[in-house]
Design a protein around this motif. Structure first.
Motif, PDB file in Angstrom:
ATOM      1  N   SER A  46     -29.588  -6.815  69.542  1.00 42.69           N
ATOM      2  CA  SER A  46     -29.949  -8.227  69.695  1.00 42.69           C
ATOM      3  C   SER A  46     -28.963  -9.155  69.013  1.00 42.69           C
ATOM      4  N   ASP A  47     -28.263  -8.659  67.987  1.00 38.77           N
ATOM      5  CA  ASP A  47     -27.278  -9.500  67.297  1.00 38.77           C
ATOM      6  C   ASP A  47     -25.952  -9.548  68.043  1.00 38.77           C
ATOM      7  N   PHE A  48     -25.645  -8.488  68.796  1.00 37.14           N
ATOM      8  CA  PHE A  48     -24.376  -8.390  69.517  1.00 37.14           C
ATOM      9  C   PHE A  48     -24.673  -7.888  70.920  1.00 37.14           C
ATOM     10  N   PRO A  49     -24.874  -8.810  71.873  1.00 35.54           N
ATOM     11  CA  PRO A  49     -25.364  -8.432  73.209  1.00 35.54           C
ATOM     12  C   PRO A  49     -24.518  -7.421  73.942  1.00 35.54           C
ATOM     13  N   ASP A  50     -23.230  -7.322  73.654  1.00 41.63           N
ATOM     14  CA  ASP A  50     -22.381  -6.366  74.356  1.00 41.63           C
ATOM     15  C   ASP A  50     -22.384  -4.985  73.698  1.00 41.63           C
ATOM     16  N   SER A  51     -23.246  -4.793  72.720  1.00 39.02           N
ATOM     17  CA  SER A  51     -23.282  -3.541  71.968  1.00 39.02           C
ATOM     18  C   SER A  51     -24.664  -2.897  72.066  1.00 39.02           C
ATOM     19  N   LEU A  52     -24.736  -1.666  71.602  1.00 33.73           N
ATOM     20  CA  LEU A  52     -25.991  -0.927  71.599  1.00 33.73           C
ATOM     21  C   LEU A  52     -26.397  -0.600  70.171  1.00 33.73           C
ATOM     22  N   ARG A  53     -27.685  -0.337  69.991  1.00 34.23           N
ATOM     23  CA  ARG A  53     -28.199   0.066  68.684  1.00 34.23           C
ATOM     24  C   ARG A  53     -29.076   1.299  68.864  1.00 34.23           C
ATOM     25  N   GLY A  54     -28.957   2.234  67.951  1.00 32.46           N
ATOM     26  CA  GLY A  54     -29.731   3.463  68.026  1.00 32.46           C
ATOM     27  C   GLY A  54     -30.779   3.553  66.931  1.00 32.46           C
ATOM     28  N   TYR A  55     -31.946   4.063  67.283  1.00 29.38           N
ATOM     29  CA  TYR A  55     -33.050   4.256  66.343  1.00 29.38           C
ATOM     30  C   TYR A  55     -33.515   5.704  66.461  1.00 29.38           C
ATOM     31  N   GLU A  56     -34.015   6.238  65.346  1.00 27.31           N
ATOM     32  CA  GLU A  56     -34.493   7.619  65.391  1.00 27.31           C
ATOM     33  C   GLU A  56     -35.658   7.804  64.434  1.00 27.31           C
ATOM     34  N   TRP A  57     -36.659   8.527  64.897  1.00 27.44           N
ATOM     35  CA  TRP A  57     -37.817   8.885  64.078  1.00 27.44           C
ATOM     36  C   TRP A  57     -38.062  10.388  64.226  1.00 27.44           C
ATOM     37  N   PRO A  58     -38.541  11.046  63.167  1.00 28.13           N
ATOM     38  CA  PRO A  58     -38.934  10.520  61.855  1.00 28.13           C
ATOM     39  C   PRO A  58     -37.761  10.349  60.899  1.00 28.13           C
ATOM     40  N   ALA A  59     -36.644  10.987  61.156  1.00 28.10           N
ATOM     41  CA  ALA A  59     -35.477  10.860  60.289  1.00 28.10           C
ATOM     42  C   ALA A  59     -34.232  10.923  61.157  1.00 28.10           C
ATOM     43  N   ASP A  60     -33.088  10.731  60.524  1.00 32.73           N
ATOM     44  CA  ASP A  60     -31.837  10.697  61.284  1.00 32.73           C
ATOM     45  C   ASP A  60     -31.319  12.110  61.545  1.00 32.73           C
ATOM     46  N   THR A  61     -32.172  12.948  62.118  1.00 33.95           N
ATOM     47  CA  THR A  61     -31.830  14.350  62.350  1.00 33.95           C
ATOM     48  C   THR A  61     -30.614  14.497  63.246  1.00 33.95           C
ATOM     49  N   HIS A  62     -30.541  13.665  64.281  1.00 31.51           N
ATOM     50  CA  HIS A  62     -29.441  13.772  65.243  1.00 31.51           C
ATOM     51  C   HIS A  62     -28.361  12.723  65.009  1.00 31.51           C
ATOM     52  N   GLN A  63     -28.430  12.029  63.856  1.00 29.73           N
ATOM     53  CA  GLN A  63     -27.430  11.019  63.494  1.00 29.73           C
ATOM     54  C   GLN A  63     -27.285   9.975  64.606  1.00 29.73           C
ATOM     55  N   ALA A  64     -28.426   9.605  65.181  1.00 32.97           N
ATOM     56  CA  ALA A  64     -28.415   8.745  66.360  1.00 32.97           C
ATOM     57  C   ALA A  64     -27.856   7.352  66.073  1.00 32.97           C
ATOM     58  N   SER A  65     -28.205   6.773  64.936  1.00 26.59           N
ATOM     59  CA  SER A  65     -27.756   5.421  64.641  1.00 26.59           C
ATOM     60  C   SER A  65     -26.240   5.334  64.613  1.00 26.59           C
ATOM     61  N   ARG A  66     -25.619   6.272  63.911  1.00 24.83           N
ATOM     62  CA  ARG A  66     -24.154   6.291  63.826  1.00 24.83           C
ATOM     63  C   ARG A  66     -23.518   6.656  65.160  1.00 24.83           C
ATOM     64  N   ALA A  67     -24.137   7.577  65.868  1.00 26.79           N
ATOM     65  CA  ALA A  67     -23.583   8.010  67.149  1.00 26.79           C
ATOM     66  C   ALA A  67     -23.535   6.845  68.136  1.00 26.79           C
ATOM     67  N   VAL A  68     -24.625   6.103  68.227  1.00 24.12           N
ATOM     68  CA  VAL A  68     -24.670   4.971  69.150  1.00 24.12           C
ATOM     69  C   VAL A  68     -23.685   3.890  68.714  1.00 24.12           C
ATOM     70  N   ALA A  69     -23.600   3.638  67.405  1.00 32.71           N
ATOM     71  CA  ALA A  69     -22.652   2.637  66.917  1.00 32.71           C
ATOM     72  C   ALA A  69     -21.221   3.055  67.210  1.00 32.71           C
ATOM     73  N   ALA A  70     -20.922   4.356  67.077  1.00 37.42           N
ATOM     74  CA  ALA A  70     -19.564   4.850  67.316  1.00 37.42           C
ATOM     75  C   ALA A  70     -19.113   4.604  68.744  1.00 37.42           C
ATOM     76  N   ALA A  71     -20.035   4.682  69.683  1.00 37.81           N
ATOM     77  CA  ALA A  71     -19.674   4.512  71.096  1.00 37.81           C
ATOM     78  C   ALA A  71     -18.986   3.176  71.336  1.00 37.81           C
ATOM     79  N   GLY A  72     -19.451   2.130  70.679  1.00 41.25           N
ATOM     80  CA  GLY A  72     -18.887   0.809  70.898  1.00 41.25           C
ATOM     81  C   GLY A  72     -17.517   0.611  70.308  1.00 41.25           C
ATOM     82  N   PHE A  73     -17.077   1.524  69.435  1.00 42.33           N
ATOM     83  CA  PHE A  73     -15.777   1.376  68.795  1.00 42.33           C
ATOM     84  C   PHE A  73     -14.717   2.319  69.358  1.00 42.33           C
ATOM     85  N   LEU A  74     -15.076   3.111  70.324  1.00 41.20           N
ATOM     86  CA  LEU A  74     -14.104   4.003  70.948  1.00 41.20           C
ATOM     87  C   LEU A  74     -13.159   3.190  71.830  1.00 41.20           C
TER      88      LEU A  74
END
Length: 418
Positions: free
Chosen positions: A118-146
């Protein structure tokens, strides 16, 4: 019964009958599922939900491809692609959307959710529950910087985010994608006295400078004057040219004030509606709300107004119980940061751990100076706000949350907010 009474009864009956369709329609609207429930319902049949406004960017054929891609990962990944607007069902906030959708899913024990940021419309954000088992937040953020994703559409970016989540190396991919964000731009090799200015133009090469100094005194005087001006500019802002922060200086202060006041008011209403028993961060949110109000009352310019926004953000995070990144270090008016990166201003040895928005992160990656919020130093000069001595500015001391909690900095600096 008199004729007048009969007429009155007839009139009231007519009005009642006319109102029935409207009442029925309102009842039907009330029975309609909320936006969050509609999305959750759709996710029961497909792991991909795309709002009709994104139908051109992610048409049904691409939606099916994304859904097949997700199913092959055998992970609880859901994708919700919907626009955000202030005042909508999610208050224009992807964090709110994520919480609402998760609460309405039948099985929410394990969930990876990918949404627009919502802060950067051309980007994505990742959420994960119950914990960051699959490192989803970082993985999704990394996609936008490739680099390969620089000109990618929404469908391609989402597919890459899914792949990176499935890979399970989000932290590594994120570090690789952002490894060069804080590196200063390489400087051209120079010799002679002109090299001291740290500028690639205006000083001239060493040999040419000395030849001019010896052969043409008038030109030498001009060169020395120019060099002195460059040195003064270098001492004032070693890495950030004046042109870079012109936009920040010219920002509409009245508009920023209205925004800060509205957000502070919304935070106050949220604290009053919060349940003390189930909101551990309520007191911190109340303190942040009170501090934001004090800063607004005493605000003398954009740095203070941005500080009020930083305090409101800290209060909202405290209420949510899930603190995220603070506002952008270089210019908090850019909104919430997207990542943290090491950054060292040219001419300095210390390296800052700065939270930056994607706009500023891309500037650093491309070896461009990011746009910064400015303030005035003791001599009345316009400088990046973080070059004001920390003893004179709580915002310089805290970096609007990158270096210290804005609330903690405010309480340490009381009774002066600036």
């Amino acid at each position: 019964m008199s004729t007048d009474v009969k007429r009155l009864i007839t009139l009231l009956a007519t009005l009642l009958l006319a109102a029935l369709p409207t009442t029925a329609a309102r009842a039907a609207d009330g029975d309609a599922p909320s936006a969050g429930q509609r999305i959750a319902n759709a996710l029961r049949t497909s792991p991909v939900y795309v709002d009709e406004s994104y139908a051109d960017a992610v048409p049904p054929s691409r939606q099916r491809q994304l859904a097949d891609r997700i199913r092959r990962t055998d992970l609880p990944i859901k994708v919700v692609l919907t626009p955000f607007t202030k005042g909508d069902a999610f208050d224009g906030d992807s964090d709110v959307l994520a919480g609402i959708v998760r609460d309405r899913l039948p099985d929410r024990r394990e969930l990876v959710l990918i949404t627009p940021d919502s802060d950067f419309p051309d980007s994505l954000r990742g959420y994960e529950w119950p914990a960051d088992t699959h490192q989803a937040s970082r993985a999704v953020a990394a996609a936008g910087f490739l680099d390969e994703m620089r000109d990618a559409g929404l469908a391609e970016l989402t597919a890459k985010a899914v792949d990176l989540v499935a890979e399970g190396k989000g932290e590594q991919r994120y570090e690789e994608a952002t490894a060069d964000l804080g590196r200063p731009s390489p400087q051209p090799t120079k010799s002679g006295p002109g090299s001291e200015s740290g500028s690639g133009s205006g000083s001239g090469s060493g040999r040419t400078g000395w030849w001019l100094l010896l052969a043409v005194p008038a030109l030498a005087l001009t060169a020395l004057t120019t060099r002195a001006a460059l040195l003064r500019s270098h001492n004032r802002s070693p890495a950030l040219p004046q042109l870079v922060f012109a936009t920040a200086r010219d920002a509409d202060g009245a508009q920023v004030r209205r925004r800060a006041e509205a957000e502070a008011l919304a935070l106050g209403e949220a604290t009053r509606a919060a349940d003390v028993a189930t909101t551990p961060g309520l007191q911190q949110a109340l303190d942040a709300y009170a501090a934001a109000g004090t800063v607004l009352d005493r605000a003398r310019g954009l740095p203070d107004l941005a500080g009020a926004l930083a305090l409101v953000q800290e209060g909202r995070d405290a209420l949510a119980g899930s603190p995220g990144l603070p506002l952008c270090f270089f210019n908090p008016l850019h909104g919430r940061a997207a990542l943290r990166t090491g950054w060292r201003p040219l001419g300095r040895r210390d390296r800052l751990d700065a939270a930056v928005c994607q706009e500023c992160a891309h500037a650093l990656r491309d070896h461009r100076a990011p746009e910064v919020l400015t303030d005035t130093d003791g001599g009345g000069r316009t400088v990046p706000y973080f070059e004001v001595p920390a003893g004179r500015s709580v915002w310089s001391a805290t970096g609007y949350g990158s270096l210290m909690s804005p609330l903690e900095g405010f309480n340490s600096a009381r009774p002066r907010a600036h």
